[in-house]
Design an enzyme around this catalytic site. Structure first.
Site, PDB file in Angstrom:
ATOM      1  CB  SER A 270      -2.452   1.149  -2.348  1.00  0.00           C
ATOM      2  OG  SER A 270      -2.157   0.165  -1.388  1.00  0.00           O
ATOM      3  CB  VAL A 271       2.536   0.061  -3.427  1.00  0.00           C
ATOM      4  CG1 VAL A 271       2.598   0.812  -2.093  1.00  0.00           C
ATOM      5  CG2 VAL A 271       3.802  -0.762  -3.631  1.00  0.00           C
ATOM      6  CE  LYS A 272       2.240   0.945   2.631  1.00  0.00           C
ATOM      7  NZ  LYS A 272       3.492   0.730   3.378  1.00  0.00           N
ATOM      8  CG  ASP A 273      -3.620  -4.275  -3.037  1.00  0.00           C
ATOM      9  OD1 ASP A 273      -3.980  -3.648  -2.024  1.00  0.00           O
ATOM     10  OD2 ASP A 273      -4.277  -4.275  -4.099  1.00  0.00           O
TER      11      ASP A 273
ATOM     12  CB  ALA B 239      -1.773  -6.575   2.512  1.00  0.00           C
TER      13      ALA B 239
END
Length: 328
Positions: A42-45, A48
């Site tokens: 996901s883009v959230k890597d 994060a």
């Protein structure tokens, strides 16, 4: 020898893929930024790892600490990968509307998961926001990233995702379209692209039951706009500090059903096995292109945040889709 020291070094440099079939009747070139190619799918890597590294530099996160975050699942996965690399523990709070797959994946990478009710106000003591904050207060040597208000969120996209899109399109992008949740993705990318070309139009995709569209148009935070919806990962019943409404030109709302059906189409017609909000973003992008008579000269980049494995029990389950009235 060529190798990575840890899986987190594989974050970024995701491909742009042209959509060819779901775009029939649409004149502009529509390119998908496929963020499930990140190691945590996901883009959230991106944000994060940035939130963790910035907290370490600031001395907020210390060795042996515990990362505690409220998440819809994807940010938790990115934080968990960073925690494994750096030796931290993780506790994540999720609303009970999130898919079982997201919860199972977080547990698989060693995180503790606390499930909280969806249908409570953000400031209710049982909300996943409140539980995360309380755990942070109770557990010594813990860090609460708070992705909604942590400015490292948008900074990660300003420094990585935005430049990637600009370079991959050779500066020809005319419209950037993405779902809006915490706001970090849309704000960071849009700020970068608009600095390179102020004429780039940013379209935020919102869902019914979320406050964003009306707030952008009227400046009013209308609690009457807030009600439960099924789409995961976009829309909010709060105004995160990461959402910069000044760099979002307009919002398009998409129903749960339209997003879900388009998600299935992306898998079958484009070979893109993506998550629910991805279909929502593409549906909204195509509606925007039609309604605004975009031409062959326009280049739309739509960000696809995550992978279909998060939604096997929902979007990709015929029985569940029928139970919701999304398919016959």
């Amino acid at each position: 020898m060529k190798y990575l020291n840890h899986i987190t070094e594989a974050i970024g440099n995701t491909p742009l893929v042209k959509l060819n079939n779901v775009t029939k009747g649409i004149k502009p070139t529509v390119l998908a930024k496929v963020e499930y190619m990140n190691p945590g799918n996901s883009v959230k890597d991106r944000m994060a790892i940035r939130m963790i590294e910035d907290a370490e530099k600031a001395g907020i996160l210390k060795p042996g600490g515990t990362i505690i975050e409220g998440t819809s699942g994807n940010t938790g996965m990115g934080l968990a990968l960073a925690a494994i690399a750096k030796g931290y523990k993780c506790i994540f709070t999720l609303a009970d509307k999130q898919s079982k797959e997201k919860m199972d994946i977080l547990r698989a990478v060693g995180a503790e998961v606390r499930v909280c009710p969806t249908n409570v106000a953000p400031d209710h003591p049982d909300s996943y926001y409140s539980v995360a904050k309380r755990l942070n207060e109770e557990i010594p040597n813990s860090f609460y990233p708070n992705q909604y208000d942590n400015m490292s969120n948008w900074a990660a996209h300003y420094e990585s995702t935005g430049p990637e899109i600009w370079e991959q399109t050779e500066g020809k992008v005319t419209h950037f379209i993405t779902g809006v949740g915490t706001g970090g993705t849309v704000t960071g990318i849009s700020r970068y692209l608009k600095e390179k070309n102020p004429n780039v139009v940013t379209v935020g995709i919102d869902t019914y039951g979320s406050v964003f569209k009306k707030y952008k148009e009227t400046g009013i935070f209308d609690e009457n706009e807030i009600y439960s919806y099924a789409t995961e990962g976009i829309g909010e019943d709060i105004l995160p500090k990461n959402v910069d409404f000044d760099v979002i030109d307009t919002f398009v709302k998409v129903t749960d059903k339209d997003g879900a059906v388009m998600t299935r189409r992306l898998a079958k017609e484009e070979g893109l096995f993506v998550g629910w909000s991805c279909g929502t973003a593409v549906y909204g992008a195509l509606e925007y292109a039609r309604e605004n008579n975009l031409t062959e000269d326009d280049v739309i980049v739509v960000l696809l945040p995550d992978h279909g494995t998060r939604y096997l029990g929902k979007i990709y389950n015929d029985e569940w889709m029928r139970s919701q009235g999304y398919i016959d």
